[in-house]
Motif scaffolding. Structure first.
Motif, PDB file in Angstrom:
ATOM      1  N   GLU A   1       0.806  -1.226   0.000  1.00  0.00           N
ATOM      2  CA  GLU A   1       0.000   0.000   0.000  1.00  0.00           C
ATOM      3  C   GLU A   1       0.841   1.279   0.000  1.00  0.00           C
ATOM      4  O   GLU A   1       0.320   2.350  -0.274  1.00  0.00           O
ATOM      5  N   ALA A   2       2.109   1.169   0.279  1.00  0.00           N
ATOM      6  CA  ALA A   2       2.960   2.323   0.581  1.00  0.00           C
ATOM      7  C   ALA A   2       3.213   3.272  -0.572  1.00  0.00           C
ATOM      8  O   ALA A   2       3.480   4.440  -0.354  1.00  0.00           O
ATOM      9  N   MET A   3       3.170   2.797  -1.782  1.00  0.00           N
ATOM     10  CA  MET A   3       3.430   3.632  -2.954  1.00  0.00           C
ATOM     11  C   MET A   3       4.777   4.351  -2.845  1.00  0.00           C
ATOM     12  O   MET A   3       4.921   5.500  -3.242  1.00  0.00           O
ATOM     13  N   GLY A   4       5.758   3.685  -2.232  1.00  0.00           N
ATOM     14  CA  GLY A   4       7.092   4.256  -2.106  1.00  0.00           C
ATOM     15  C   GLY A   4       7.245   5.278  -0.996  1.00  0.00           C
ATOM     16  O   GLY A   4       8.354   5.736  -0.738  1.00  0.00           O
ATOM     17  N   ARG A   5       6.174   5.623  -0.315  1.00  0.00           N
ATOM     18  CA  ARG A   5       6.235   6.635   0.748  1.00  0.00           C
ATOM     19  C   ARG A   5       6.597   6.062   2.111  1.00  0.00           C
ATOM     20  O   ARG A   5       6.979   6.794   3.019  1.00  0.00           O
ATOM     21  N   PHE A   6       6.421   4.746   2.276  1.00  0.00           N
ATOM     22  CA  PHE A   6       6.631   4.102   3.563  1.00  0.00           C
ATOM     23  C   PHE A   6       7.431   2.817   3.380  1.00  0.00           C
ATOM     24  O   PHE A   6       7.296   2.139   2.376  1.00  0.00           O
ATOM     25  N   LYS A   7       8.220   2.483   4.389  1.00  0.00           N
ATOM     26  CA  LYS A   7       8.955   1.226   4.439  1.00  0.00           C
ATOM     27  C   LYS A   7       8.536   0.514   5.713  1.00  0.00           C
ATOM     28  O   LYS A   7       8.624   1.078   6.803  1.00  0.00           O
ATOM     29  N   GLY A   8       8.038  -0.708   5.573  1.00  0.00           N
ATOM     30  CA  GLY A   8       7.540  -1.445   6.720  1.00  0.00           C
ATOM     31  C   GLY A   8       8.564  -2.367   7.350  1.00  0.00           C
ATOM     32  O   GLY A   8       9.429  -2.922   6.665  1.00  0.00           O
ATOM     33  N   PHE A   9       8.437  -2.525   8.656  1.00  0.00           N
ATOM     34  CA  PHE A   9       9.237  -3.449   9.449  1.00  0.00           C
ATOM     35  C   PHE A   9       8.306  -4.080  10.483  1.00  0.00           C
ATOM     36  O   PHE A   9       7.263  -3.508  10.806  1.00  0.00           O
ATOM     37  N   SER A  10       8.692  -5.229  11.021  1.00  0.00           N
ATOM     38  CA  SER A  10       7.918  -5.829  12.098  1.00  0.00           C
ATOM     39  C   SER A  10       8.860  -6.509  13.079  1.00  0.00           C
ATOM     40  O   SER A  10       9.972  -6.896  12.726  1.00  0.00           O
ATOM     41  N   ALA A  11       8.376  -6.636  14.315  1.00  0.00           N
ATOM     42  CA  ALA A  11       9.176  -7.276  15.358  1.00  0.00           C
ATOM     43  C   ALA A  11       8.263  -7.666  16.511  1.00  0.00           C
ATOM     44  O   ALA A  11       7.096  -7.272  16.555  1.00  0.00           O
ATOM     45  N   GLY A  12       8.831  -8.423  17.450  1.00  0.00           N
ATOM     46  CA  GLY A  12       8.058  -8.843  18.615  1.00  0.00           C
ATOM     47  C   GLY A  12       8.863  -8.752  19.892  1.00  0.00           C
ATOM     48  O   GLY A  12      10.092  -8.780  19.869  1.00  0.00           O
ATOM     49  N   SER A  13       8.149  -8.666  20.998  1.00  0.00           N
ATOM     50  CA  SER A  13       8.813  -8.621  22.302  1.00  0.00           C
ATOM     51  C   SER A  13       9.349 -10.000  22.676  1.00  0.00           C
ATOM     52  O   SER A  13      10.372 -10.108  23.356  1.00  0.00           O
ATOM     53  N   HIS A  14       8.659 -11.055  22.245  1.00  0.00           N
ATOM     54  CA  HIS A  14       9.079 -12.439  22.483  1.00  0.00           C
ATOM     55  C   HIS A  14       8.850 -13.215  21.190  1.00  0.00           C
ATOM     56  O   HIS A  14       7.894 -13.991  21.080  1.00  0.00           O
ATOM     57  N   PRO A  15       9.715 -12.988  20.192  1.00  0.00           N
ATOM     58  CA  PRO A  15       9.481 -13.582  18.876  1.00  0.00           C
ATOM     59  C   PRO A  15       9.385 -15.106  18.923  1.00  0.00           C
ATOM     60  O   PRO A  15      10.119 -15.752  19.663  1.00  0.00           O
TER      61      PRO A  15
END
Length: 182
Positions: free
Chosen positions: A29-43
């Motif tokens: 959805e970002a259209m080049g305006r956003f870069k997504g990342f993800s993470a967890g507290s207890h992966p």
């Protein structure tokens, strides 16, 4: 906020379902305006197979998908985050690391499809509903006028986005059961 690409971090406890889905949706959805990342507290150590299957069926690239700790992003030489969203209630209640640059944060909590009980079909419906809810929120987010809002107004709009969605995952499961059981 006047930069071309904004970094966005999605957090949940296990980084196996909701945050992985959100990262993939934002990339599309970002259209080049956003870069997504993800993470967890207890992966959990790996993305949930239903999350990967859903993303692949929807033609998302899943090569990015790995379960990782939020500490990867709390270091000085890590990517600078502009936004941090918690997508589960448990992670929102935990003491998060201090993010370099003090990104704007909001809570977009939703039920965890990875812990949903029921048949395989019901579990898959839970993942589809999580995807739908996240896509609605992310679509609203990426269409905000970033340059036209000050930080206080932007945070308020982000919190409003997190409160959206009248039909939750459990309601969708109940509807699925009613439809299949007659």
């Amino acid at each position: 906020m006047t930069q071309e690409t904004y970094n966005v971090l999605f957090l949940c406890t296990g980084n196996s379902a909701r945050s992985i889905l959100a990262e993939a949706i934002l990339e599309r959805e970002a259209m080049g305006r956003f870069k997504g990342f993800s993470a967890g507290s207890h992966p959990k150590g790996r993305p949930h197979p239903y999350a990967l299957d859903l993303l692949q069926r929807l033609n998302h690239d899943t090569s990015f998908a790995r379960s990782k700790s939020w500490y990867e992003f709390a270091i000085a030489d890590g990517p600078h985050m502009d936004f941090v969203f918690t997508v589960c209630d448990q992670a929102a209640q935990e003491e998060c690391p201090v993010w370099p640059g003090q990104p704007i944060s909001a809570h977009w909590g939703m039920p965890d499809p990875a812990v949903m009980q029921g048949s395989e079909a019901e579990k898959r419906v839970a993942f589809s509903e999580a995807y739908r809810m996240l896509r609605n929120r992310i679509s609203a987010f990426v269409n905000l006028p970033m340059d036209g809002l000050n930080a206080v107004a932007l945070k308020s709009r982000l919190e409003d986005i997190g409160n959206r969605d009248g039909e939750d995952i459990l309601t969708a499961i109940r509807k699925h059961r009613e439809k299949t059981l007659g």
